[in-house]
Design an enzyme around this catalytic site. Structure first.
Site, PDB file in Angstrom:
ATOM      1  N   SER A 259       0.829  -1.204   0.000  1.00  0.00           N
ATOM      2  CA  SER A 259       0.000   0.000   0.000  1.00  0.00           C
ATOM      3  C   SER A 259       0.864   1.255   0.000  1.00  0.00           C
ATOM      4  CB  SER A 259      -0.967  -0.045   1.185  1.00  0.00           C
ATOM      5  OG  SER A 259      -1.991   0.910   1.051  1.00  0.00           O
TER       6      SER A 259
ATOM      7  N   ASP B 242     -10.947  -3.719  -4.209  1.00  0.00           N
ATOM      8  CA  ASP B 242     -10.107  -2.658  -3.671  1.00  0.00           C
ATOM      9  C   ASP B 242     -10.162  -1.474  -4.619  1.00  0.00           C
ATOM     10  OD1 ASP B 242      -8.099  -1.053  -2.636  1.00  0.00           O
ATOM     11  OD2 ASP B 242      -6.471  -2.451  -3.051  1.00  0.00           O
TER      12      ASP B 242
ATOM     13  N   HIS C  62      -8.617  -4.543   0.222  1.00  0.00           N
ATOM     14  CA  HIS C  62      -7.333  -3.866   0.388  1.00  0.00           C
ATOM     15  C   HIS C  62      -6.698  -4.240   1.734  1.00  0.00           C
ATOM     16  CE1 HIS C  62      -4.364  -0.725  -0.419  1.00  0.00           C
ATOM     17  NE2 HIS C  62      -4.398  -0.494   0.881  1.00  0.00           N
TER      18      HIS C  62
END
Length: 307
Positions: free
Chosen positions: A157, A254, A284
């Site tokens: 991320s 996501d 996610h």
């Protein structure tokens, strides 16, 4: 496939745990307690066969915490790993940092350095987190390993954005280049690319979303503004040629999957070797959950095979 039952049950349990009346602070505490029990304590994860050591190194903005993971029967490579958290959350104790690092060490037989980079807040902004990761990368590359073993750079991320930005800085300023770049559900673009019409319809069933407002909040907290954002802050906007071979894991459900997909196309366009894996049914941040969840294990295997 539909959103994995693990996540739908988690949301049902979270709603039940916070249903009683009370203040927002009390509900927050109940939610935290439920999630701790549901997801499990990362620090309780079996680390047999992996030696773990907490250290701190000097960085341009002060000490940088690192947690080192070394297979007890010797390492055949190394990786510097950066957890996620939107540049404002996360630490070395979360699954995405601690458990993922144990599993990289175990599954790939590599030494891992997990970086406790400074999080963005009212006084800490871009490029401080990148500076921390870059300093950790330079230090890690200087550590003794058998001659010729590969060393990778990666993250999840926001941590994937920091790893990518560090690879770009190394390309442009010198130093040892990574032999591989491993990115899990990267947050690499601002504005976040738009999902396809079909994917946007499927995302309607997902209980937690990245709205345009939440993405703006993360960027403003990190950079200090949402205009004139530096290219390496969200490095999908940067020149991407000359990067090492890259593997990308995306979560099926996501909003940031659009960023992962675009980044893959961008890398291919400039000749960077890239492979991707779509974790079906996952939302996610799925590496923040137990590797006993099959798609979490498959994602870790996909990345570990590149080490």
């Amino acid at each position: 496939m539909p959103v994995d039952e693990y996540f739908t049950k988690m949301i049902e349990g979270l709603e039940a745990a916070t249903a009683p009346g009370g203040s927002e602070e009390e509900k927050g505490a109940l939610a935290h307690a439920f999630l701790q029990e549901y997801i499990g304590d990362a620090l309780a994860w079996d680390a047999s066969g992996v030696a773990i050591e907490d250290i701190a190194i000097d960085g341009p903005h002060g000490p940088i915490p690192l947690r080192l993971y070394r297979p007890e029967d010797g390492a055949t490579g190394a990786i510097l790993w950066c957890h996620g958290g939107g540049f404002l959350h996360g630490d070395l104790d979360m699954h995405e940092a601690h458990v993922a690092s144990i599993e990289f060490a175990r599954r790939a037989g590599v030494a891992v350095a997990s970086v406790g980079y400074r999080l963005a807040d009212d006084t800490t902004k871009y490029p401080v987190p990148i500076d921390d990761v870059h300093a950790a990368w330079n230090w890690w590359c200087e550590q003794p390993l058998p001659e010729g073993v590969p060393i990778a750079l990666g993250g999840a991320s926001a941590g994937a954005a920091l790893a990518l930005a560090t690879a770009l800085r190394t390309r442009d300023t010198g130093g040892r280049a990574a032999d591989a770049l491993l990115l899990a559900y990267p947050f690499a673009h601002f504005p976040n690319p738009t999902l396809s019409v079909e994917m946007n319809a499927e995302m309607a069933a997902v209980p937690f979303r990245f709205t345009p407002e939440s993405v703006e909040h993360m960027v403003r907290n990190y950079v200090g503004r949402i205009s004139d954002v530096p290219a390496d802050a969200l490095p999908g906007a940067a020149r991407l040629d000359g990067l090492p071979p890259t593997r990308i894991v995306a979560s099926e459900y996501d909003d940031l999957r659009a960023s992962a997909d675009l980044l893959e196309r961008q890398l291919r366009e400039v000749g960077v070797p890239v492979e991707s894996y779509l974790a079906l049914g996952m939302t996610h941040g799925h590496l923040s959950h137990s590797p006993n969840l099959p798609e979490v294990g498959h994602s870790l295997d996909f990345l570990a095979k590149f080490l």
